[in-house]
Design an enzyme around this catalytic site. Structure first.
Site, PDB file in Angstrom:
ATOM      1  N   HIS A  44      -1.427  13.207  -2.119  1.00 24.44           N
ATOM      2  CA  HIS A  44      -2.213  13.397  -0.902  1.00 24.44           C
ATOM      3  C   HIS A  44      -2.069  14.867  -0.523  1.00 24.44           C
ATOM      4  O   HIS A  44      -1.017  15.465  -0.779  1.00 24.44           O
ATOM      5  CB  HIS A  44      -1.654  12.585   0.267  1.00 24.44           C
ATOM      6  CG  HIS A  44      -1.669  11.105   0.078  1.00 24.44           C
ATOM      7  ND1 HIS A  44      -0.640  10.428  -0.503  1.00 24.44           N
ATOM      8  CD2 HIS A  44      -2.583  10.178   0.434  1.00 24.44           C
ATOM      9  CE1 HIS A  44      -0.926   9.137  -0.523  1.00 24.44           C
ATOM     10  NE2 HIS A  44      -2.102   8.960   0.034  1.00 24.44           N
TER      11      HIS A  44
ATOM     12  N   ASP B 102       1.222  15.432   1.059  1.00 27.19           N
ATOM     13  CA  ASP B 102       2.446  15.262   0.257  1.00 27.19           C
ATOM     14  C   ASP B 102       2.913  16.640  -0.216  1.00 27.19           C
ATOM     15  O   ASP B 102       4.096  16.859  -0.473  1.00 27.19           O
ATOM     16  CB  ASP B 102       2.195  14.425  -1.004  1.00 27.19           C
ATOM     17  CG  ASP B 102       1.773  13.002  -0.703  1.00 27.19           C
ATOM     18  OD1 ASP B 102       2.065  12.525   0.414  1.00 27.19           O
ATOM     19  OD2 ASP B 102       1.156  12.374  -1.586  1.00 27.19           O
TER      20      ASP B 102
ATOM     21  N   MET C  65      -5.454  13.318 -10.219  1.00 30.16           N
ATOM     22  CA  MET C  65      -6.084  12.731  -9.028  1.00 30.16           C
ATOM     23  C   MET C  65      -5.475  13.306  -7.758  1.00 30.16           C
ATOM     24  O   MET C  65      -4.278  13.562  -7.718  1.00 30.16           O
ATOM     25  CB  MET C  65      -5.864  11.205  -9.068  1.00 30.16           C
ATOM     26  CG  MET C  65      -6.329  10.428  -7.866  1.00 30.16           C
ATOM     27  SD  MET C  65      -5.146  10.341  -6.502  1.00 30.16           S
ATOM     28  CE  MET C  65      -4.464   8.713  -6.705  1.00 30.16           C
TER      29      MET C  65
ATOM     30  N   GLU D  48     -10.528   2.665  -2.856  1.00 32.83           N
ATOM     31  CA  GLU D  48      -9.404   1.725  -3.005  1.00 32.83           C
ATOM     32  C   GLU D  48      -9.387   0.729  -1.855  1.00 32.83           C
ATOM     33  O   GLU D  48      -9.208   1.102  -0.698  1.00 32.83           O
ATOM     34  CB  GLU D  48      -8.094   2.514  -3.047  1.00 32.83           C
ATOM     35  CG  GLU D  48      -6.869   1.626  -3.162  1.00 32.83           C
ATOM     36  CD  GLU D  48      -5.570   2.426  -3.285  1.00 32.83           C
ATOM     37  OE1 GLU D  48      -5.632   3.645  -3.546  1.00 32.83           O
ATOM     38  OE2 GLU D  48      -4.508   1.819  -3.113  1.00 32.83           O
TER      39      GLU D  48
ATOM     40  N   LYS E  89      -7.990  -2.607   0.350  1.00 32.75           N
ATOM     41  CA  LYS E  89      -6.752  -3.287   0.741  1.00 32.75           C
ATOM     42  C   LYS E  89      -7.114  -4.191   1.918  1.00 32.75           C
ATOM     43  O   LYS E  89      -7.857  -3.748   2.806  1.00 32.75           O
ATOM     44  CB  LYS E  89      -5.701  -2.246   1.147  1.00 32.75           C
ATOM     45  CG  LYS E  89      -4.307  -2.837   1.374  1.00 32.75           C
ATOM     46  CD  LYS E  89      -3.299  -1.744   1.733  1.00 32.75           C
ATOM     47  CE  LYS E  89      -1.891  -2.317   1.773  1.00 32.75           C
ATOM     48  NZ  LYS E  89      -0.899  -1.343   2.282  1.00 32.75           N
TER      49      LYS E  89
ATOM     50  N   GLU F 194      -5.923  -1.927  -6.918  1.00 30.55           N
ATOM     51  CA  GLU F 194      -4.443  -1.920  -6.928  1.00 30.55           C
ATOM     52  C   GLU F 194      -3.938  -3.353  -7.041  1.00 30.55           C
ATOM     53  O   GLU F 194      -4.378  -4.237  -6.296  1.00 30.55           O
ATOM     54  CB  GLU F 194      -3.904  -1.264  -5.660  1.00 30.55           C
ATOM     55  CG  GLU F 194      -2.379  -1.396  -5.568  1.00 30.55           C
ATOM     56  CD  GLU F 194      -1.730  -0.536  -4.499  1.00 30.55           C
ATOM     57  OE1 GLU F 194      -2.119   0.637  -4.364  1.00 30.55           O
ATOM     58  OE2 GLU F 194      -0.832  -1.051  -3.811  1.00 30.55           O
TER      59      GLU F 194
ATOM     60  N   HIS G 223      -2.711  -4.905  -3.760  1.00 26.29           N
ATOM     61  CA  HIS G 223      -3.731  -5.159  -2.749  1.00 26.29           C
ATOM     62  C   HIS G 223      -4.532  -6.417  -3.063  1.00 26.29           C
ATOM     63  O   HIS G 223      -4.930  -7.146  -2.156  1.00 26.29           O
ATOM     64  CB  HIS G 223      -4.652  -3.942  -2.622  1.00 26.29           C
ATOM     65  CG  HIS G 223      -3.931  -2.704  -2.171  1.00 26.29           C
ATOM     66  ND1 HIS G 223      -4.561  -1.500  -2.023  1.00 26.29           N
ATOM     67  CD2 HIS G 223      -2.623  -2.486  -1.846  1.00 26.29           C
ATOM     68  CE1 HIS G 223      -3.671  -0.595  -1.622  1.00 26.29           C
ATOM     69  NE2 HIS G 223      -2.494  -1.172  -1.517  1.00 26.29           N
TER      70      HIS G 223
ATOM     71  N   ASP H 188      -4.351   1.476  -9.770  1.00 22.82           N
ATOM     72  CA  ASP H 188      -3.017   1.561  -9.174  1.00 22.82           C
ATOM     73  C   ASP H 188      -2.199   0.357  -9.624  1.00 22.82           C
ATOM     74  O   ASP H 188      -2.478  -0.792  -9.254  1.00 22.82           O
ATOM     75  CB  ASP H 188      -3.106   1.591  -7.638  1.00 22.82           C
ATOM     76  CG  ASP H 188      -3.408   2.994  -7.116  1.00 22.82           C
ATOM     77  OD1 ASP H 188      -3.566   3.927  -7.933  1.00 22.82           O
ATOM     78  OD2 ASP H 188      -3.461   3.161  -5.879  1.00 22.82           O
TER      79      ASP H 188
ATOM     80  N   ASP I  30       4.004  -5.742   2.517  1.00 22.25           N
ATOM     81  CA  ASP I  30       3.475  -4.787   1.523  1.00 22.25           C
ATOM     82  C   ASP I  30       4.645  -4.272   0.674  1.00 22.25           C
ATOM     83  O   ASP I  30       5.396  -3.398   1.098  1.00 22.25           O
ATOM     84  CB  ASP I  30       2.811  -3.643   2.298  1.00 22.25           C
ATOM     85  CG  ASP I  30       2.104  -2.655   1.401  1.00 22.25           C
ATOM     86  OD1 ASP I  30       2.119  -2.840   0.167  1.00 22.25           O
ATOM     87  OD2 ASP I  30       1.539  -1.696   1.943  1.00 22.25           O
TER      88      ASP I  30
ATOM     89  N   ASP J 239       4.900  -3.084  -2.815  1.00 21.46           N
ATOM     90  CA  ASP J 239       4.843  -1.919  -3.725  1.00 21.46           C
ATOM     91  C   ASP J 239       5.955  -1.930  -4.764  1.00 21.46           C
ATOM     92  O   ASP J 239       6.621  -0.913  -5.010  1.00 21.46           O
ATOM     93  CB  ASP J 239       4.895  -0.599  -2.933  1.00 21.46           C
ATOM     94  CG  ASP J 239       3.543  -0.220  -2.345  1.00 21.46           C
ATOM     95  OD1 ASP J 239       2.507  -0.698  -2.848  1.00 21.46           O
ATOM     96  OD2 ASP J 239       3.523   0.567  -1.385  1.00 21.46           O
TER      97      ASP J 239
ATOM     98  N   ASP K 184       1.511   3.127  -8.487  1.00 24.71           N
ATOM     99  CA  ASP K 184       1.559   3.343  -7.037  1.00 24.71           C
ATOM    100  C   ASP K 184       2.584   2.377  -6.461  1.00 24.71           C
ATOM    101  O   ASP K 184       2.230   1.322  -5.935  1.00 24.71           O
ATOM    102  CB  ASP K 184       0.170   3.123  -6.422  1.00 24.71           C
ATOM    103  CG  ASP K 184       0.173   3.488  -4.948  1.00 24.71           C
ATOM    104  OD1 ASP K 184       1.199   4.018  -4.465  1.00 24.71           O
ATOM    105  OD2 ASP K 184      -0.839   3.236  -4.272  1.00 24.71           O
TER     106      ASP K 184
HETATM  107  C1  GLT Z   1      -0.499   4.455   0.356  1.00 24.88           C
HETATM  108  C2  GLT Z   1      -1.195   3.180  -0.056  1.00 24.88           C
HETATM  109  C3  GLT Z   1      -1.658   3.250  -1.446  1.00 24.88           C
HETATM  110  C4  GLT Z   1      -2.753   4.260  -1.638  1.00 24.88           C
HETATM  111  C5  GLT Z   1      -2.332   5.642  -1.421  1.00 24.88           C
HETATM  112  C6  GLT Z   1      -3.531   6.543  -1.464  1.00 24.88           C
HETATM  113  S1  GLT Z   1      -1.292   5.892  -0.107  1.00 24.88           S
HETATM  114  O1  GLT Z   1       0.774   4.495  -0.204  1.00 24.88           O
HETATM  115  O2  GLT Z   1      -0.307   2.073   0.108  1.00 24.88           O
HETATM  116  O3  GLT Z   1      -2.044   2.017  -1.931  1.00 24.88           O
HETATM  117  O4  GLT Z   1      -3.151   4.203  -2.978  1.00 24.88           O
HETATM  118  O5  GLT Z   1      -3.920   7.012  -0.227  1.00 24.88           O
HETATM  119 MN    MN Z   2      -2.676   2.437  -3.988  1.00 21.30          MN
HETATM  120 MN    MN Z   3      -0.549  -0.173  -1.808  1.00 19.23          MN
END
Ligand code: GLT
Ligand code: MN
Ligand code: MN
Length: 389
Positions: A57, A60, A91, A184, A186, A220, A223, A248, A258, A260, A290
């Site tokens: 980002h 970042d 990216m 993307e 979510k 993702e 998501h 992702d 969430d 991750d 991600d």
């Molecule tokens: C954030 C989110 C991710 C996205 C990122 C891109 S930032 O961490 O949870 O899924 O891909 O903005």
């Molecule tokens: Mn993501």
């Molecule tokens: Mn995510």
């Protein structure tokens, strides 16, 4: 198989966001548990674990309030670090979710000044990415949503989103940047409900844009799983539409917060079907992880996490090759691929074809009685995954 068969190679295009290995372990209930590493230190870490690319980002890398001189120095140091460690920047994206200005959305906010600020910030991120060689621009609308739908009509939000994406496409063309945009989806978090909750919703939206050829999706795993959906099906639709511009990879248990998690950590069989699909169709974009390390981990654990993502992908790729070569599986697949009785093809409509189908006498009972052996197929798959086959 030799253990280095699971080592990362540049052609695998494994990438990580600065925010993934840089995640300090803060959560809604607790403070950071790991030291914050600088972008330059994170590039070194990614080089060490065998990554090919680093994504970011805008903020970042460059703090939101940096002066122009600070920005240029930071970007220069980062470029040098990427060069020294052999990392690409495939990216970039823009953070439109952390700053309080975006608390009620960015491109979809009610306040036109907030919407213009969001477009300004996105154009700045595109400038930054172009300087670093990025050709993919991800757009994740974390704050583009609601807690109460009294705040705006959802169709108004979609119109504003369209205006912003159209604008940024024109900016990319005007500046000669050659970006491909990857949207993307979510369903929720950080908003109670986020607009464009699924990859399929974005695929529908893209067809309404002024430059649909420039815009695809960034599905993702987590998501899709949050919403109880099948990632491989979402990816399949995106691929078939020519819209899989980025991906992702991570993991998530359905119905939890969430998470991750490291790729394959929660649902290895779902991860297997996904890897099998990507490898079969020859997806050649970045394989972006991600995700972030458990909050229990320190700097060494972060490397374990990153190496684990890569290794699991490559192990599943090897399993997919075994699956395709397995004689019993091949026999089962050949068995259900063909037709069990003569029938007119559907294909493209023609009046003659339609009357052939209408007049054909099918043995419907035989079709219903046909045994498919998917139990056997899935058990063989499970045995490959469990390492006994
Ligand atoms: C954030 C989110 C991710 C996205 C990122 C891109 S930032 O961490 O949870 O899924 O891909 O903005
Ligand atoms: Mn993501
Ligand atoms: Mn995510």
């Amino acid at each position: 198989m030799a253990s280095d068969a699971f080592a990362s190679r540049p052609e695998h295009k494994f990438s990580f966001g600065l925010w993934t290995v840089g995640n300090p372990g803060r959560d809604p209930f607790g403070e950071p548990v790991r030291p914050r590493l600088s972008p330059v230190q994170l590039v070194a870490l990614l080089g060490e674990v065998g990554a090919w690319g680093v994504n970011l980002h805008d903020n970042d890398l460059v703090p939101i309030d940096a002066t122009a001189a600070d920005r240029d120095r930071i970007v220069r140091d980062f470029r040098h670090a990427c060069r020294d460690h052999g990392l690409a920047v495939p990216m970039v994206t823009t953070n439109l979710f952390t700053d309080p200005a975006f608390k009620d959305g960015a491109f979809t906010a009610n306040d036109p000044a907030v919407r213009a600020l969001a477009v300004q910030k996105a154009m700045g991120a595109m400038d930054l990415g172009a300087e670093l060689g990025a050709r993919i621009f991800v757009m994740w609308g974390g704050r583009e949503g609601t807690e109460t739908d009294g705040c705006r009509r959802p169709d108004t939000a979609i119109q504003r989103l369209r205006e912003a994406v159209n604008y940024l496409c024109e900016y990319s063309l005007d500046a000669g940047y050659d970006y491909r945009f990857a949207l993307e989806a979510k369903p929720n978090e950080p908003r109670s409900d986020i607009y464009m909750a699924t990859t399929g919703a974005y695929l529908g939206f893209i067809a309404t844009l002024e430059h649909p050829e420039l815009v695809g999706v960034n599905p993702e795993v987590a998501h899709e799983h949050m919403a109880g959906l099948n990632m491989t099906h979402a990816v399949g639709q995106a691929w078939e539409a020519g819209k899989l511009f980025h991906i992702d990879l991570n993991d998530q248990v359905i119905g939890r917060y969430d998470q991750d998690f490291r790729f394959g950590a929660a649902n290895p069989k779902a991860a297997f079907w996904l890897v099998k699909f990507l490898e079969e169709v020859g997806y050649d974009g970045p394989r972006h992880f991600d995700a972030h390390a458990y909050r229990t981990e320190g700097p060494e654990g972060v490397k374990d996490f990153a190496r684990g993502c890569i290794r699991t992908y490559l192990i599943l790729k090897d399993k997919a090759a075994r699956w395709a070569a397995d004689p019993e599986i091949r026999e089962l697949v050949a068995g259900f691929a063909g037709s069990s009785q003569p029938a007119p093809p559907v294909g493209r409509y023609s009046p003659a074809g339609a009357s052939a189908i209408k007049s054909h006498r099918f043995d419907r009972v035989a079709l219903g009685a046909r045994e498919l052996f998917y139990e056997r197929l899935d058990q063989l798959t499970t045995e490959i995954l469990l390492g006994v086959r």
